[in-house]
Design an enzyme around this catalytic site. Structure first.
Site, PDB file in Angstrom:
ATOM      1  N   ARG A 264       0.836  -1.192   0.000  1.00 21.92           N
ATOM      2  CA  ARG A 264       0.000   0.000   0.000  1.00 21.92           C
ATOM      3  C   ARG A 264       0.873   1.245   0.000  1.00 21.92           C
ATOM      4  NH1 ARG A 264      -1.810   0.747   4.379  1.00 21.92           N
ATOM      5  NH2 ARG A 264      -1.196  -1.098   5.548  1.00 21.92           N
TER       6      ARG A 264
ATOM      7  N   TYR B  31      -1.394  -3.588  -6.829  1.00 24.50           N
ATOM      8  CA  TYR B  31      -1.231  -4.253  -5.532  1.00 24.50           C
ATOM      9  C   TYR B  31      -2.567  -4.334  -4.772  1.00 24.50           C
ATOM     10  CZ  TYR B  31      -0.136  -5.430  -0.825  1.00 24.50           C
ATOM     11  OH  TYR B  31      -0.171  -6.060   0.389  1.00 24.50           O
ATOM     12  N   GLY B  32      -2.756  -5.426  -4.064  1.00 20.97           N
ATOM     13  CA  GLY B  32      -3.995  -5.736  -3.354  1.00 20.97           C
ATOM     14  C   GLY B  32      -4.719  -4.569  -2.707  1.00 20.97           C
TER      15      GLY B  32
ATOM     16  N   LYS C  13      -9.613  -2.666   1.460  1.00 21.50           N
ATOM     17  CA  LYS C  13      -9.329  -1.508   2.308  1.00 21.50           C
ATOM     18  C   LYS C  13     -10.116  -0.262   1.869  1.00 21.50           C
ATOM     19  CE  LYS C  13      -6.134  -3.859   4.508  1.00 21.50           C
ATOM     20  NZ  LYS C  13      -6.386  -4.381   5.855  1.00 21.50           N
TER      21      LYS C  13
ATOM     22  N   HIS D 158     -10.684  -2.662  11.365  1.00 22.65           N
ATOM     23  CA  HIS D 158      -9.564  -3.486  10.886  1.00 22.65           C
ATOM     24  C   HIS D 158      -9.326  -4.591  11.916  1.00 22.65           C
ATOM     25  CE1 HIS D 158      -5.058  -3.466   9.478  1.00 22.65           C
ATOM     26  NE2 HIS D 158      -5.757  -4.356   8.801  1.00 22.65           N
TER      27      HIS D 158
ATOM     28  N   SER E 152      -1.322  -3.705  10.396  1.00 18.22           N
ATOM     29  CA  SER E 152      -0.938  -4.605   9.317  1.00 18.22           C
ATOM     30  C   SER E 152       0.337  -5.367   9.681  1.00 18.22           C
ATOM     31  CB  SER E 152      -0.696  -3.808   8.035  1.00 18.22           C
ATOM     32  OG  SER E 152      -1.885  -3.154   7.669  1.00 18.22           O
ATOM     33  N   ALA E 153       0.322  -6.664   9.369  1.00 22.45           N
ATOM     34  CA  ALA E 153       1.463  -7.556   9.639  1.00 22.45           C
ATOM     35  C   ALA E 153       1.809  -7.639  11.115  1.00 22.45           C
ATOM     36  CB  ALA E 153       2.686  -7.163   8.801  1.00 22.45           C
ATOM     37  N   CYS E 154       0.808  -7.561  11.979  1.00 25.44           N
ATOM     38  CA  CYS E 154       1.017  -7.685  13.428  1.00 25.44           C
ATOM     39  C   CYS E 154       0.234  -8.841  14.044  1.00 25.44           C
ATOM     40  CB  CYS E 154       0.688  -6.375  14.132  1.00 25.44           C
ATOM     41  SG  CYS E 154       1.863  -5.068  13.764  1.00 25.44           S
TER      42      CYS E 154
ATOM     43  N   THR F 105      -4.098 -12.440  11.051  1.00 26.51           N
ATOM     44  CA  THR F 105      -4.345 -13.705  10.358  1.00 26.51           C
ATOM     45  C   THR F 105      -3.898 -14.872  11.237  1.00 26.51           C
ATOM     46  OG1 THR F 105      -4.186 -12.653   8.199  1.00 26.51           O
ATOM     47  CG2 THR F 105      -3.815 -15.023   8.273  1.00 26.51           C
ATOM     48  N   ASN F 106      -2.755 -14.699  11.907  1.00 27.75           N
ATOM     49  CA  ASN F 106      -2.262 -15.760  12.788  1.00 27.75           C
ATOM     50  C   ASN F 106      -3.224 -16.042  13.932  1.00 27.75           C
ATOM     51  OD1 ASN F 106       0.720 -16.836  12.392  1.00 27.75           O
ATOM     52  ND2 ASN F 106       0.572 -14.787  11.532  1.00 27.75           N
TER      53      ASN F 106
ATOM     54  N   ASP G  97      -9.306 -10.002   8.872  1.00 33.75           N
ATOM     55  CA  ASP G  97      -8.807  -8.659   8.571  1.00 33.75           C
ATOM     56  C   ASP G  97      -9.822  -7.539   8.819  1.00 33.75           C
ATOM     57  OD1 ASP G  97      -6.461  -7.210   7.568  1.00 33.75           O
ATOM     58  OD2 ASP G  97      -7.732  -6.653   5.869  1.00 33.75           O
TER      59      ASP G  97
ATOM     60  N   ARG H 162       2.027 -12.095  -0.605  1.00 32.88           N
ATOM     61  CA  ARG H 162       0.702 -12.457  -0.079  1.00 32.88           C
ATOM     62  C   ARG H 162       0.146 -13.699  -0.755  1.00 32.88           C
ATOM     63  NH1 ARG H 162      -1.763  -8.826   3.993  1.00 32.88           N
ATOM     64  NH2 ARG H 162      -0.068  -7.344   4.287  1.00 32.88           N
TER      65      ARG H 162
ATOM     66  N   ARG I 181       2.847  -3.900  17.957  1.00 29.62           N
ATOM     67  CA  ARG I 181       4.232  -4.332  18.198  1.00 29.62           C
ATOM     68  C   ARG I 181       4.895  -3.328  19.115  1.00 29.62           C
ATOM     69  NH1 ARG I 181       6.809  -7.891  14.276  1.00 29.62           N
ATOM     70  NH2 ARG I 181       5.122  -8.524  12.880  1.00 29.62           N
TER      71      ARG I 181
ATOM     72  N   PHE J 180       1.776 -16.975  19.029  1.00 32.02           N
ATOM     73  CA  PHE J 180       1.065 -17.923  18.163  1.00 32.02           C
ATOM     74  C   PHE J 180       0.083 -18.760  18.991  1.00 32.02           C
ATOM     75  CE2 PHE J 180       5.072 -16.722  16.153  1.00 32.02           C
ATOM     76  CZ  PHE J 180       4.573 -16.193  14.972  1.00 32.02           C
TER      77      PHE J 180
HETATM   78  P1  GTP Z   1      -2.529  -7.652   7.531  1.00 31.09           P
HETATM   79  O1  GTP Z   1      -3.066  -8.832   6.809  1.00 31.09           O
HETATM   80  O2  GTP Z   1      -1.484  -6.899   6.754  1.00 31.09           O
HETATM   81  O3  GTP Z   1      -3.553  -6.713   8.073  1.00 31.09           O
HETATM   82  O4  GTP Z   1      -1.649  -8.212   8.785  1.00 31.09           O
HETATM   83  P2  GTP Z   1      -2.010  -9.291   9.917  1.00 31.09           P
HETATM   84  O5  GTP Z   1      -2.320  -8.547  11.172  1.00 31.09           O
HETATM   85  O6  GTP Z   1      -2.957 -10.312   9.455  1.00 31.09           O
HETATM   86  O7  GTP Z   1      -0.578  -9.973  10.160  1.00 31.09           O
HETATM   87  P3  GTP Z   1      -0.164 -11.528  10.202  1.00 31.09           P
HETATM   88  O8  GTP Z   1      -1.044 -12.383  11.048  1.00 31.09           O
HETATM   89  O9  GTP Z   1       0.033 -11.971   8.811  1.00 31.09           O
HETATM   90  O10 GTP Z   1       1.243 -11.412  10.964  1.00 31.09           O
HETATM   91  C1  GTP Z   1       2.405 -11.229  10.282  1.00 31.09           C
HETATM   92  C2  GTP Z   1       3.633 -11.233  11.167  1.00 31.09           C
HETATM   93  O11 GTP Z   1       3.376 -11.268  12.563  1.00 31.09           O
HETATM   94  C3  GTP Z   1       4.476 -12.448  10.854  1.00 31.09           C
HETATM   95  O12 GTP Z   1       5.809 -12.017  10.770  1.00 31.09           O
HETATM   96  C4  GTP Z   1       4.251 -13.341  12.053  1.00 31.09           C
HETATM   97  O13 GTP Z   1       5.341 -14.193  12.240  1.00 31.09           O
HETATM   98  C5  GTP Z   1       4.092 -12.342  13.172  1.00 31.09           C
HETATM   99  N1  GTP Z   1       3.302 -12.865  14.311  1.00 31.09           N
HETATM  100  C6  GTP Z   1       2.007 -13.206  14.312  1.00 31.09           C
HETATM  101  N2  GTP Z   1       1.603 -13.641  15.533  1.00 31.09           N
HETATM  102  C7  GTP Z   1       2.693 -13.550  16.323  1.00 31.09           C
HETATM  103  C8  GTP Z   1       2.928 -13.836  17.705  1.00 31.09           C
HETATM  104  O14 GTP Z   1       2.049 -14.239  18.455  1.00 31.09           O
HETATM  105  N3  GTP Z   1       4.188 -13.599  18.174  1.00 31.09           N
HETATM  106  C9  GTP Z   1       5.199 -13.124  17.374  1.00 31.09           C
HETATM  107  N4  GTP Z   1       6.395 -12.928  17.911  1.00 31.09           N
HETATM  108  N5  GTP Z   1       5.012 -12.861  16.066  1.00 31.09           N
HETATM  109  C10 GTP Z   1       3.785 -13.055  15.554  1.00 31.09           C
HETATM  110 MN    MN Z   2      -3.787 -10.639   7.551  1.00 31.09          MN
HETATM  111 MN    MN Z   3      -5.049  -5.612   7.081  1.00 28.19          MN
END
Ligand code: GTP
Ligand code: MN
Ligand code: MN
Length: 601
Positions: A83, A215-216, A224, A244, A266-268, A271-272, A295, A384, A415, A508
């Site tokens: 983005r 890009y997405g 978004k 979000h 984002s990326a925090c 999804t996990n 998301d 992605r 984070r 995780f």
């Molecule tokens: P967007 O899809 O961009 O909105 O992001 P998101 O919030 O879905 O992020 P995602 O779940 O893809 O997390 C991406 C990053 O977070 C990866 O580098 C993972 O390894 C890290 N991550 C996720 N959960 C944990 C956790 O519980 N502990 C740690 N240390 N890292 C984590």
């Molecule tokens: Mn995600």
């Molecule tokens: Mn997102």
């Protein structure tokens, strides 16, 4: 309905029974001058034909059919991988309505700028008309849109990410005949020149214009652009929330399911967390996680006063790097077939590969060159996967419930290497809104720019709130109206680091231990420790069986650092003041009350 492809000389031939839709498509075609117009019906046959064309012209590369049936790799332009917040605008008639949290341009100026870019930009290409519905087709919480695009890659992604095609068009026509509106999104990949790239939002017109990116987040306009920026604006005037947030169901050993919505930048980790697999002991006891969304969350009060949530999306557009059989087995199982990968590397036998996958070896990197560890990673850090949510082993059929699911807890998090403990609870709704408004997080690769810089990202909506944050916080506060039975609000930090720079919390699957504490708090079965910044758990109330935490880890994950928080609250106060007189007094009062309590010692 069958898909209709027509050459433009025949574009007066209507693709819809809705005159306003036909007229808009005709206007756009006259401006962009495509060779053909294609109305998408979302069928398998249509998708197969699009994929065939993209394979022929190199837009998509077929992956190993034995290991990843029906899956494709797309390599985007190397300058178009995330983005672009500095090129994203909210165009309201009053600048103040967009707020200091958005880049702003006057609507007339923005339209003129964009229409000049769109002028003739689809010559030699096909214009696709993509009707879509955000949310279950039959849900009163869902909203519809139509994206016009010249990118077949966008069409293929929208088909996975939204309810796209004939049923969506039927709903748009039904609503349109009763005077209802749909979001009009216009997209062209243009010439992919970063200097001729803009993503413009016109919330007052329910319109989006995006040019110069494939890009997405810039190009799949349902996501978004519509489901957050435009929808947040719509939600404010209609009395709901567009957030979000992931949505998960947590089933306890008694068989009761609690729904939790969580906002992380984002990326925090959304999804996990949404696809979490419980640690062994929890599995044995019968705990289960089900995934509603990873998301975006739309929620509004139901008749009983609780907040009911839907996931407006139908698929996952997830971060690939770091996804492994260890970190997120459900995601890995989801993407074994019928998946579009964007900017990953490939192995010698043409399987997708990324850093942190934990198996196989890369042969070709995301730019299509032989892999060289000294040159660049095999996968772009923001690579992605796009996959239907239904392919996820933890997918919940409740994701199709038109009424949505009742939310028991809202979780904010980011984070934070220092200061912020593993988990704390807000005292009440107003405090919770402040906790969300004060959220900070270190930046990631999901947007262009420096990585690892701490910035305020209220409710993880900094890049996505379609109006002034001060008004947004006020809207959040308005839900505490005496009648609603609102969820409890928590804050988590999976990313606290020790003096050695390593994460102190395993994260995780083990995050379930924290979710269990939250549910116990919701039920009122455990106590908590009062501090000025919120309610902290007694570590003895968390099931930490099998988790190794040394002295330092315990102190930092469960401790309260008064001096650190004093400095933090000074920063929060300055941040809120930056919004001027529109910032709700109730929020400023809350900040000052806590700052004063911190000073009392
Ligand atoms: P967007 O899809 O961009 O909105 O992001 P998101 O919030 O879905 O992020 P995602 O779940 O893809 O997390 C991406 C990053 O977070 C990866 O580098 C993972 O390894 C890290 N991550 C996720 N959960 C944990 C956790 O519980 N502990 C740690 N240390 N890292 C984590
Ligand atoms: Mn995600
Ligand atoms: Mn997102």
């Amino acid at each position: 309905m069958n898909a209709i492809t027509q050459d433009v000389s025949a574009s007066t031939h209507p693709g819809s029974r809705l005159a306003s839709l036909n007229q808009w498509v005709a206007e756009v075609a006259a401006l962009t001058r495509p060779d053909r117009v294609h109305w998408c019906d979302g069928s398998d046959a249509e998708n197969a034909e699009l994929v065939r064309q993209m394979e022929a012209d190199g837009t998509m590369v077929k992956l190993n059919e034995q290991t990843h049936p029906g899956s494709w790799l797309h390599r985007s332009d190397p300058d178009d991988v995330a983005r672009v917040e500095h090129l994203t605008f909210v165009c309201t008639s009053e600048r103040e309505d967009a707020g200091p949290n958005n880049h702003w341009m006057a609507p007339a100026e923005a339209h003129a700028k964009m229409d000049a870019l769109f002028d003739g930009c689809m010559q030699g290409r096909t214009l696709y008309v993509v009707p879509y519905c955000m949310g279950p087709i039959d849900s009163p919480l869902s909203r519809c849109g139509v994206e016009i695009t010249d990118s077949p890659y966008v069409v293929a992604n929208m088909r996975i990410m939204t309810r796209m095609g004939a049923p969506a068009l039927a709903r748009i026509e039904r609503e349109g005949e009763r005077g209802g509106a749909f979001v009009k999104g216009l997209h062209s990949i243009g010439e992919l020149d970063p200097d001729r790239r803009f993503i413009m939002h016109f919330p007052e017109e329910l319109a989006i214009k995006s040019y110069g990116s494939g890009y997405g987040g810039n190009a799949l306009l349902g996501k978004k652009c519509h489901a957050l920026r435009i929808a947040s604006h719509q939600a404010r005037s209609e009395g709901w929330l567009a957030e979000h947030m992931l949505i998960l169901g947590l089933q306890d050993p008694q068989g009761e399911t609690h729904y939790i919505a969580a906002a992380f930048p984002s990326a925090c980790g959304k999804t996990n967390l949404a696809m979490l697999i419980p640690p062994e002991g929890y599995l044995k006891d019968g705990w289960k996680i089900s995934t509603i969304g990873d998301d975006i969350c739309w929620m509004r009060p139901g008749k009983d006063g609780r907040l009911y949530a839907i996931n407006p999306e139908a698929g996952f557009f997830g971060v690939a790097p770091g996804t492994s059989a260890k970190s997120n087995p459900n995601a890995l199982a989801s993407i074994r077939r019928n998946t579009i990968f964007t900017n990953v590397g490939v192995t010698g036998d043409n399987q997708p590969w990324w850093e942190g996958l934990g198996e196989g070896e890369p042969a070709i990197d995301w730019r299509g060159e032989p892999y060289d560890a000294d040159k660049r990673p095999a996968a772009h850090p923001n690579a992605r996967f796009t996959v239907s949510a239904k392919q996820c082993p933890s997918w919940s059929p409740e994701a199709e419930n038109p009424e949505g699911v009742p939310i028991s807890a809202i979780v904010f998090g980011g984070r934070r290497a220092s200061l912020v403990p593993l988990v704390f609870e807000a005292r009440d709704w107003t405090h919770g809104v402040l906790v969300g408004a004060a959220m900070g997080s270190e930046t990631t690769a999901a947007a262009t720019g420096a990585v690892g810089v701490m910035r305020r990202d209220p409710m993880a909506m900094k890049p996505f709130c379609g109006y002034n944050f001060a008004d947004y916080f006020n809207h959040w506060l308005s839900f505490d109206n005496g009648g609603n039975k609102l969820p409890k609000i928590f804050h988590v930090n999976w990313f606290r680091k020790g003096d050695d720079g390593k994460f102190l919390w395993p994260g995780f699957g083990d995050n379930l231990r924290v979710l269990e504490w939250m549910i116990q708090r919701v039920k009122g079965t455990v106590g908590a420790k009062e501090t000025p910044v919120g309610l902290l758990p007694d570590p003895a109330d968390l099931d930490l069986d099998g988790v190794e935490l040394d002295q330092e880890a315990r102190a930092k994950l469960f401790g309260f650092d008064r001096e650190g928080w004093q400095a933090e609250f000074e920063g929060i106060g300055e941040y809120l003041d930056g919004f001027g007189p529109r910032m709700p007094q109730a929020l400023k009062d809350e900040q000052q009350r806590i700052a004063a309590r911190l000073d009392q010692g």
